[in-house]
Design a protein around this motif. Structure first.
Motif, PDB file in Angstrom:
ATOM      1  N   PHE A  69       4.631   2.725  -8.030  1.00  0.00           N
ATOM      2  CA  PHE A  69       5.379   1.868  -7.786  1.00  0.00           C
ATOM      3  C   PHE A  69       4.832   1.161  -8.741  1.00  0.00           C
ATOM      4  O   PHE A  69       5.341  -0.126  -9.209  1.00  0.00           O
ATOM      5  N   LYS A  73       6.855  -1.705 -11.231  1.00  0.00           N
ATOM      6  CA  LYS A  73       6.538  -3.118 -11.220  1.00  0.00           C
ATOM      7  C   LYS A  73       5.684  -4.036 -12.693  1.00  0.00           C
ATOM      8  O   LYS A  73       6.244  -4.860 -13.100  1.00  0.00           O
ATOM      9  N   TYR A  90       5.253   5.194   3.214  1.00  0.00           N
ATOM     10  CA  TYR A  90       5.618   4.599   1.811  1.00  0.00           C
ATOM     11  C   TYR A  90       7.509   4.220   1.914  1.00  0.00           C
ATOM     12  O   TYR A  90       7.992   3.225   1.282  1.00  0.00           O
ATOM     13  N   GLU A  93       8.885   0.959   0.974  1.00  0.00           N
ATOM     14  CA  GLU A  93       8.552   0.028  -0.013  1.00  0.00           C
ATOM     15  C   GLU A  93       9.399   1.425  -1.404  1.00  0.00           C
ATOM     16  O   GLU A  93      10.127   0.843  -2.793  1.00  0.00           O
ATOM     17  N   TRP A  96      12.846  -0.261  -1.707  1.00  0.00           N
ATOM     18  CA  TRP A  96      12.379  -1.530  -3.138  1.00  0.00           C
ATOM     19  C   TRP A  96      12.271  -1.252  -4.304  1.00  0.00           C
ATOM     20  O   TRP A  96      12.318  -2.189  -4.856  1.00  0.00           O
ATOM     21  N   ASN A  97      11.931   0.045  -5.330  1.00  0.00           N
ATOM     22  CA  ASN A  97      12.135   0.443  -5.995  1.00  0.00           C
ATOM     23  C   ASN A  97      13.131   1.362  -6.946  1.00  0.00           C
ATOM     24  O   ASN A  97      12.780   2.233  -7.133  1.00  0.00           O
TER      25      ASN A  97
END
Length: 256
Positions: A69, A73, A90, A93, A96-97
């Motif tokens: 991740f 970012k 995970y 998350e 969301w990536n």
């Protein structure tokens, strides 16, 4: 299926990367694996400095120097990502990536083919998955593992929770389940079937003979030639050895 699909692999286990690339080529020989990135540092560096077009990313999550991740970012990735990992904690998350799918190891050809078809359907129809649909998929991912076994024992059927099994062991084509209370049962599964059915968060395939429960491990000792010796409760008559090739994977699994 897109005949000119260009894919980036983010995976720090060389054998897994080779296997995934082989399966992708087997599904469609025209697929091009642009690059295999093995760490967060390498991923950030390549994706920020290299001018190369690609369509899709297959990414592990736990890499040798952190979570993948961090790559997303620190870069401006807009392409969809298919996460391939041994851990199901995970999943939220991941979505969301740029995640469009979440595949748990060990994967097979059918799973990879299914996710490629999903990718092509999304691209062809220009559909963006809604968060509600992703959460439903997350629920199916996290609830797919076996919670208990119904075991034949002395003319009875006994329910045994998977979490209460310390280790599975195979010998002479028979698989035994040894519980935390010291009871031993035979189960009608191969270790390969159990490896697929058990939660990878809780269970690890130590070697050809053993699958072990994280909560049953008392200690890990260094053994000869880079191998690891597992001390487990209840103890096993056979030594539980993790090979040098799997030692890093085991340590990553245990250290979470």
């Amino acid at each position: 299926m897109n005949p000119n699909l260009r894919i980036i692999l983010i995976e720090d286990e060389a054998a897994t990367a080779r296997n995934l690339e082989y399966i992708l080529k087997e599904i469609n020989p025209d697929i091009e694996v642009v690059v295999i990135l093995q760490s967060v540092t390498e991923g950030v560096d390549w994706l920020t400095t290299t001018v190369s077009d690609y369509d899709l990313i297959f990414s592990d999550i736990r890499l040798s120097d952190g979570l993948s991740f961090e790559i997303f970012k620190q870069t401006n990735i807009k392409k969809p990502v298919i996460f391939v990992t041994a851990y199901n904690d995970y999943a939220i998350e991941a979505f969301w990536n740029n995640g469009i799918d979440y595949i748990l190891k060990p994967f097979d050809r059918e799973e990879i083919q299914r996710t490629l078809l999903k990718y092509n359907t999304l691209i062809a129809s220009d559909i963006k998955i809604k968060k509600e649909a992703l959460l439903k998929q997350l629920e199916s991912v996290t609830n797919r593992y076996r919670k208990s076994f119904l075991i034949h024992y002395c003319g009875r059927l006994i329910p045994v929770e998977a979490a209460k099994i310390s280790w599975f062991y195979t010998a002479n084509e028979i698989v035994y389940a040894h519980t935390t209370s010291g009871q031993q049962y035979t189960v009608e599964f191969t270790l390969e079937q159990l490896e697929r059915d058990l939660s990878p968060e809780l269970f690890f395939r130590a070697n050809r003979q053993f699958i072990i429960n994280r909560n049953a491990i008392n200690a890990v000792e260094y053994f000869f030639n880079g191998r690891l010796l597992i001390k487990i409760h209840p103890s096993s008559q056979e030594q539980i050895i993790v090979s040098k090739a799997k030692a890093m994977m085991f340590r990553k699994w245990l250290d979470q």
